[in-house]
Motif scaffolding. Structure first.
Motif, PDB file in Angstrom:
ATOM      1  N   ARG A 113       0.826  -1.211   0.000  1.00 20.81           N
ATOM      2  CA  ARG A 113       0.000   0.000   0.000  1.00 20.81           C
ATOM      3  C   ARG A 113       0.859   1.260   0.000  1.00 20.81           C
ATOM      4  N   ASP A 114       2.046   1.165   0.590  1.00 16.80           N
ATOM      5  CA  ASP A 114       2.948   2.313   0.674  1.00 16.80           C
ATOM      6  C   ASP A 114       4.118   2.219  -0.302  1.00 16.80           C
ATOM      7  N   GLY A 115       4.032   1.294  -1.243  1.00 15.38           N
ATOM      8  CA  GLY A 115       5.103   1.152  -2.221  1.00 15.38           C
ATOM      9  C   GLY A 115       6.382   0.574  -1.653  1.00 15.38           C
ATOM     10  N   LEU A 116       6.245  -0.140  -0.524  1.00 12.27           N
ATOM     11  CA  LEU A 116       7.398  -0.769   0.132  1.00 12.27           C
ATOM     12  C   LEU A 116       7.062  -2.239   0.393  1.00 12.27           C
ATOM     13  N   PRO A 117       6.999  -3.040  -0.679  1.00 13.77           N
ATOM     14  CA  PRO A 117       6.515  -4.415  -0.572  1.00 13.77           C
ATOM     15  C   PRO A 117       7.282  -5.257   0.445  1.00 13.77           C
ATOM     16  N   GLY A 118       6.512  -5.846   1.377  1.00 12.74           N
ATOM     17  CA  GLY A 118       7.108  -6.710   2.389  1.00 12.74           C
ATOM     18  C   GLY A 118       7.464  -6.004   3.679  1.00 12.74           C
ATOM     19  N   LEU A 119       7.320  -4.682   3.745  1.00 12.13           N
ATOM     20  CA  LEU A 119       7.689  -3.935   4.946  1.00 12.13           C
ATOM     21  C   LEU A 119       6.458  -3.586   5.771  1.00 12.13           C
ATOM     22  N   LEU A 120       6.476  -4.000   7.032  1.00 10.18           N
ATOM     23  CA  LEU A 120       5.443  -3.625   7.992  1.00 10.18           C
ATOM     24  C   LEU A 120       6.126  -2.936   9.170  1.00 10.18           C
ATOM     25  N   VAL A 121       5.589  -1.798   9.584  1.00 10.22           N
ATOM     26  CA  VAL A 121       6.150  -1.077  10.727  1.00 10.22           C
ATOM     27  C   VAL A 121       5.020  -0.676  11.656  1.00 10.22           C
ATOM     28  N   HIS A 122       5.195  -0.960  12.943  1.00  8.38           N
ATOM     29  CA  HIS A 122       4.251  -0.539  13.976  1.00  8.38           C
ATOM     30  C   HIS A 122       4.978   0.336  14.994  1.00  8.38           C
ATOM     31  N   SER A 123       4.237   1.307  15.511  1.00 11.50           N
ATOM     32  CA  SER A 123       4.779   2.208  16.533  1.00 11.50           C
ATOM     33  C   SER A 123       4.147   1.883  17.879  1.00 11.50           C
ATOM     34  N   TYR A 124       4.961   1.907  18.928  1.00 11.30           N
ATOM     35  CA  TYR A 124       4.466   1.687  20.292  1.00 11.30           C
ATOM     36  C   TYR A 124       5.100   2.727  21.209  1.00 11.30           C
ATOM     37  N   GLY A 125       4.290   3.338  22.037  1.00 13.13           N
ATOM     38  CA  GLY A 125       4.834   4.203  23.078  1.00 13.13           C
ATOM     39  C   GLY A 125       5.074   5.638  22.685  1.00 13.13           C
ATOM     40  N   GLY A 126       4.560   6.063  21.535  1.00 11.15           N
ATOM     41  CA  GLY A 126       4.723   7.456  21.156  1.00 11.15           C
ATOM     42  C   GLY A 126       6.086   7.780  20.573  1.00 11.15           C
TER      43      GLY A 126
END
Length: 211
Positions: A113-126
């Motif tokens: 979806r973001d043009g970065l196939p295979g990359l998932l990033v999650h944020s925790y804690g601000g």
């Protein structure tokens, strides 16, 4: 550069927006042996009549032979492109991230979806918390340093950790790694909000502790 030639008729799914090129659609791959064996190497994708289709990340060890980076012939796959796409993804979700529960795992980058196939990033804690990344394809794995540098700059978050999905990494022929990529390692046990309630979790592994 590697050149992937697609079988006649198999380019239709690519032109309709499918970012995945399966091994069964590939007629041949031309290029130096060291490039062909380099997982995630950038390849030019062309039709059987040698018309440009895309630039993609090639992986000889996967049934998904290539993942499309761009359909634009004038767009090179380089550090600037990675940086630009990471920045765009972060900016797109900036408002949501700012308003998100700091104890929730907020989805910051979503692969194709973001043009970065295979990359998932999650944020925790601000802003001073942790970014948890999954590099589930050879292309983004090859650009890991550029991705991390771009994330640090775009988010200001100092701590980046690599989470490993064994099934997906094995399918790509990639080594199984969990490690700190920048800053500090997340604590083994954090309280994470899921479905409206807080549960104890190790965000490095995804393991949820029994309550």
């Amino acid at each position: 550069m590697l050149i992937i030639t697609i079988k006649q008729g198999k380019e239709k799914s690519l032109l309709s927006g499918d970012p995945l090129i399966y091994l069964s659609a590939v007629e041949r791959v031309d290029g130096k042996p060291q490039e062909r064996s380099k997982q995630g190497a950038t390849a030019l994708v062309q039709t059987s009549s040698r018309q440009f289709l895309a630039r993609a990340a090639y992986n000889a060890k996967s049934q998904v032979a290539a993942r499309v980076w761009t359909l634009r012939e004038d767009e090179p796959v380089d550090h600037a492109m990675i940086k630009r796409r990471v920045q765009t993804a972060v900016q797109l979700r900036a408002d949501g991230l700012r308003d998100a529960d700091p104890q929730a795992l907020f989805p910051l980058i979503d692969g194709d979806r973001d043009g970065l196939p295979g990359l998932l990033v999650h944020s925790y804690g601000g802003p001073q918390g942790y970014l948890v990344c999954q590099f589930n394809a050879a292309g983004v794995d090859l650009w890991k340093v550029a991705v991390v540098q771009a994330l640090l700059k775009a988010t200001g978050c100092p701590n980046v950790y690599e989470y490993c999905d064994p099934l997906l990494r094995k399918g790509e022929g990639l080594p199984l790694t969990r490690r700190v990529l920048a800053g500090e390692e997340p604590p083994q046990r954090l309280m994470v909000r899921q479905d409206g309630r807080l549960v104890p979790m190790d965000i490095r592994t995804g393991f949820t502790y029994p309550r």
